[in-house]
Design a protein around this motif. Structure first.
Motif, PDB file in Angstrom:
ATOM      1  N   CYS A 166       3.646   2.883  12.812  1.00 42.78           N
ATOM      2  CA  CYS A 166       4.035   2.062  11.663  1.00 42.78           C
ATOM      3  C   CYS A 166       4.823   2.911  10.680  1.00 42.78           C
ATOM      4  N   GLN A 167       5.543   2.218   9.811  1.00 41.92           N
ATOM      5  CA  GLN A 167       6.252   2.886   8.725  1.00 41.92           C
ATOM      6  C   GLN A 167       5.740   2.311   7.422  1.00 41.92           C
ATOM      7  N   LYS A 168       5.797   3.109   6.388  1.00 42.72           N
ATOM      8  CA  LYS A 168       5.407   2.606   5.072  1.00 42.72           C
ATOM      9  C   LYS A 168       6.451   1.580   4.634  1.00 42.72           C
ATOM     10  N   ARG A 169       5.972   0.472   4.083  1.00 44.56           N
ATOM     11  CA  ARG A 169       6.867  -0.603   3.672  1.00 44.56           C
ATOM     12  C   ARG A 169       7.585  -0.219   2.375  1.00 44.56           C
ATOM     13  N   PRO A 170       8.907  -0.312   2.375  1.00 39.97           N
ATOM     14  CA  PRO A 170       9.641  -0.011   1.145  1.00 39.97           C
ATOM     15  C   PRO A 170       9.230  -0.970   0.029  1.00 39.97           C
ATOM     16  N   GLU A 171       9.129  -0.445  -1.194  1.00 39.09           N
ATOM     17  CA  GLU A 171       8.707  -1.282  -2.316  1.00 39.09           C
ATOM     18  C   GLU A 171       9.747  -2.351  -2.624  1.00 39.09           C
ATOM     19  N   LYS A 172       9.261  -3.505  -3.101  1.00 44.34           N
ATOM     20  CA  LYS A 172      10.073  -4.638  -3.537  1.00 44.34           C
ATOM     21  C   LYS A 172      10.910  -5.243  -2.402  1.00 44.34           C
ATOM     22  N   THR A 173      10.476  -5.087  -1.160  1.00 40.70           N
ATOM     23  CA  THR A 173      11.170  -5.756  -0.058  1.00 40.70           C
ATOM     24  C   THR A 173      10.471  -7.072   0.231  1.00 40.70           C
ATOM     25  N   LYS A 174      11.241  -8.087   0.476  1.00 39.34           N
ATOM     26  CA  LYS A 174      10.708  -9.420   0.749  1.00 39.34           C
ATOM     27  C   LYS A 174      10.345  -9.524   2.228  1.00 39.34           C
ATOM     28  N   PRO A 175       9.200 -10.175   2.536  1.00 43.47           N
ATOM     29  CA  PRO A 175       8.762 -10.296   3.932  1.00 43.47           C
ATOM     30  C   PRO A 175       9.794 -10.957   4.850  1.00 43.47           C
ATOM     31  N   ASN A 176      10.454 -12.004   4.379  1.00 43.63           N
ATOM     32  CA  ASN A 176      11.449 -12.671   5.231  1.00 43.63           C
ATOM     33  C   ASN A 176      12.639 -11.767   5.524  1.00 43.63           C
ATOM     34  N   ALA A 177      13.035 -10.946   4.550  1.00 39.03           N
ATOM     35  CA  ALA A 177      14.128 -10.001   4.775  1.00 39.03           C
ATOM     36  C   ALA A 177      13.724  -8.973   5.840  1.00 39.03           C
ATOM     37  N   LEU A 178      12.473  -8.537   5.789  1.00 40.85           N
ATOM     38  CA  LEU A 178      11.986  -7.592   6.803  1.00 40.85           C
ATOM     39  C   LEU A 178      12.005  -8.230   8.191  1.00 40.85           C
ATOM     40  N   ARG A 179      11.540  -9.484   8.275  1.00 45.82           N
ATOM     41  CA  ARG A 179      11.505 -10.178   9.576  1.00 45.82           C
ATOM     42  C   ARG A 179      12.897 -10.351  10.156  1.00 45.82           C
ATOM     43  N   ARG A 180      13.896 -10.604   9.308  1.00 50.47           N
ATOM     44  CA  ARG A 180      15.284 -10.736   9.787  1.00 50.47           C
ATOM     45  C   ARG A 180      15.784  -9.403  10.351  1.00 50.47           C
ATOM     46  N   GLN A 181      15.228  -8.309   9.886  1.00 49.88           N
ATOM     47  CA  GLN A 181      15.599  -6.984  10.379  1.00 49.88           C
ATOM     48  C   GLN A 181      14.804  -6.579  11.616  1.00 49.88           C
ATOM     49  N   GLY A 182      13.926  -7.470  12.082  1.00 47.76           N
ATOM     50  CA  GLY A 182      13.117  -7.160  13.264  1.00 47.76           C
ATOM     51  C   GLY A 182      11.864  -6.371  12.934  1.00 47.76           C
ATOM     52  N   LEU A 183      11.401  -6.442  11.682  1.00 49.52           N
ATOM     53  CA  LEU A 183      10.200  -5.735  11.257  1.00 49.52           C
ATOM     54  C   LEU A 183       9.143  -6.747  10.828  1.00 49.52           C
ATOM     55  N   ILE A 184       7.887  -6.472  11.163  1.00 49.89           N
ATOM     56  CA  ILE A 184       6.772  -7.343  10.802  1.00 49.89           C
ATOM     57  C   ILE A 184       5.970  -6.652   9.704  1.00 49.89           C
ATOM     58  N   PRO A 185       5.746  -7.326   8.561  1.00 50.74           N
ATOM     59  CA  PRO A 185       4.886  -6.742   7.524  1.00 50.74           C
ATOM     60  C   PRO A 185       3.459  -6.564   8.054  1.00 50.74           C
ATOM     61  N   ALA A 186       2.826  -5.496   7.617  1.00 53.62           N
ATOM     62  CA  ALA A 186       1.451  -5.198   8.054  1.00 53.62           C
ATOM     63  C   ALA A 186       0.712  -4.523   6.903  1.00 53.62           C
ATOM     64  N   ALA A 187      -0.594  -4.445   7.056  1.00 58.24           N
ATOM     65  CA  ALA A 187      -1.422  -3.765   6.056  1.00 58.24           C
ATOM     66  C   ALA A 187      -2.482  -2.949   6.774  1.00 58.24           C
ATOM     67  N   LEU A 188      -2.838  -1.830   6.193  1.00 63.83           N
ATOM     68  CA  LEU A 188      -3.898  -0.970   6.721  1.00 63.83           C
ATOM     69  C   LEU A 188      -4.975  -0.864   5.650  1.00 63.83           C
ATOM     70  N   THR A 240     -11.406   1.901  -0.589  1.00 62.57           N
ATOM     71  CA  THR A 240     -10.970   0.523  -0.819  1.00 62.57           C
ATOM     72  C   THR A 240      -9.456   0.403  -0.930  1.00 62.57           C
ATOM     73  N   ASP A 241      -8.741   1.512  -0.832  1.00 63.40           N
ATOM     74  CA  ASP A 241      -7.279   1.467  -0.905  1.00 63.40           C
ATOM     75  C   ASP A 241      -6.698   0.809   0.340  1.00 63.40           C
ATOM     76  N   SER A 242      -5.554   0.177   0.158  1.00 68.25           N
ATOM     77  CA  SER A 242      -4.814  -0.357   1.297  1.00 68.25           C
ATOM     78  C   SER A 242      -3.381   0.131   1.173  1.00 68.25           C
ATOM     79  N   VAL A 243      -2.673   0.079   2.279  1.00 64.16           N
ATOM     80  CA  VAL A 243      -1.280   0.497   2.268  1.00 64.16           C
ATOM     81  C   VAL A 243      -0.463  -0.564   2.997  1.00 64.16           C
ATOM     82  N   SER A 244       0.703  -0.886   2.418  1.00 63.25           N
ATOM     83  CA  SER A 244       1.600  -1.862   3.043  1.00 63.25           C
ATOM     84  C   SER A 244       2.481  -1.141   4.044  1.00 63.25           C
ATOM     85  N   LEU A 245       2.579  -1.723   5.235  1.00 65.97           N
ATOM     86  CA  LEU A 245       3.320  -1.123   6.329  1.00 65.97           C
ATOM     87  C   LEU A 245       4.306  -2.116   6.927  1.00 65.97           C
TER      88      LEU A 245
END
Length: 185
Positions: free
Chosen positions: A7-29, A35-40
């Protein structure tokens, strides 16, 4: 079978639909750092291959996130997809300790053909999965049970199932899993 995903760390302020158009799926760990989580983000092809090999809340996945220097084992906790197009929207991973105890759901599967079916009885499987507790390294993919000796009117309860070593049953032992009932005429 070893299943892994990078996985890669998700760039801040990126919209999920824009990521999907680039062939990337938003994820979380979750659970990797209290209790911390990270957007991927995960490459869509890699996520689809992962889901072919792994099942939700049952298969340990080796997750590698180079940007935060984290590598570890995780369960796929949630998969969000379009209801009929089956397009992936989001994945959630829950980090686990390889030696920590987990409460998970495992499918149960009959093996063999019951004598009662040959005598005209009908199969009734009432429970398809059971709750168990085990260490992360010892998660069974399925709990199989032999039904070849069952006649009409006989059944198998949760307590009759043979648990693999290190796996503890969490469900009521008196619940019926599988039975052979007489056919109505």
């Amino acid at each position: 079978m070893q299943v892994s995903v990078e996985c890669q760390k998700r760039p801040e302020k990126t919209k999920p639909n824009a990521l999907r158009r680039q062939g990337l799926i938003p994820a979380a760990l979750y659970g990797h750092n209290g209790t911390d989580s990270v957007s991927l983000v995960v490459k869509e092809k890699e996520a689809l291959n992962l889901l072919k090999k792994a099942s939700i809340n049952n298969t340990l996945v080796d997750v590698n996130v180079p940007e935060i220097s984290w590598t570890g084992k995780a369960l796929i906790q949630e998969v969000q997809a379009h209801p009929w197009k089956r397009n992936l929207f989001h994945l959630s991973f829950f980090a686990v300790s390889a030696h920590g105890k987990l409460d998970i759901v495992v499918p149960v599967k009959p093996v063999g053909e019951a004598i009662g079916v040959k005598q005209g009885g009908l199969v009734e499987q009432l429970i398809n999965e059971i709750n168990v507790s085990c260490i992360a390294d010892n998660i069974p993919e399925v709990i199989e049970f032999d039904v070849s000796g069952l006649g009409v009117g006989e059944s198998i309860t949760v307590g009759d199932l043979q648990m693999p070593e290190g796996v503890t049953l969490k469900d009521d032992t008196h619940s019926t899993v599988y039975s052979i009932v007489a056919a109505k005429k």
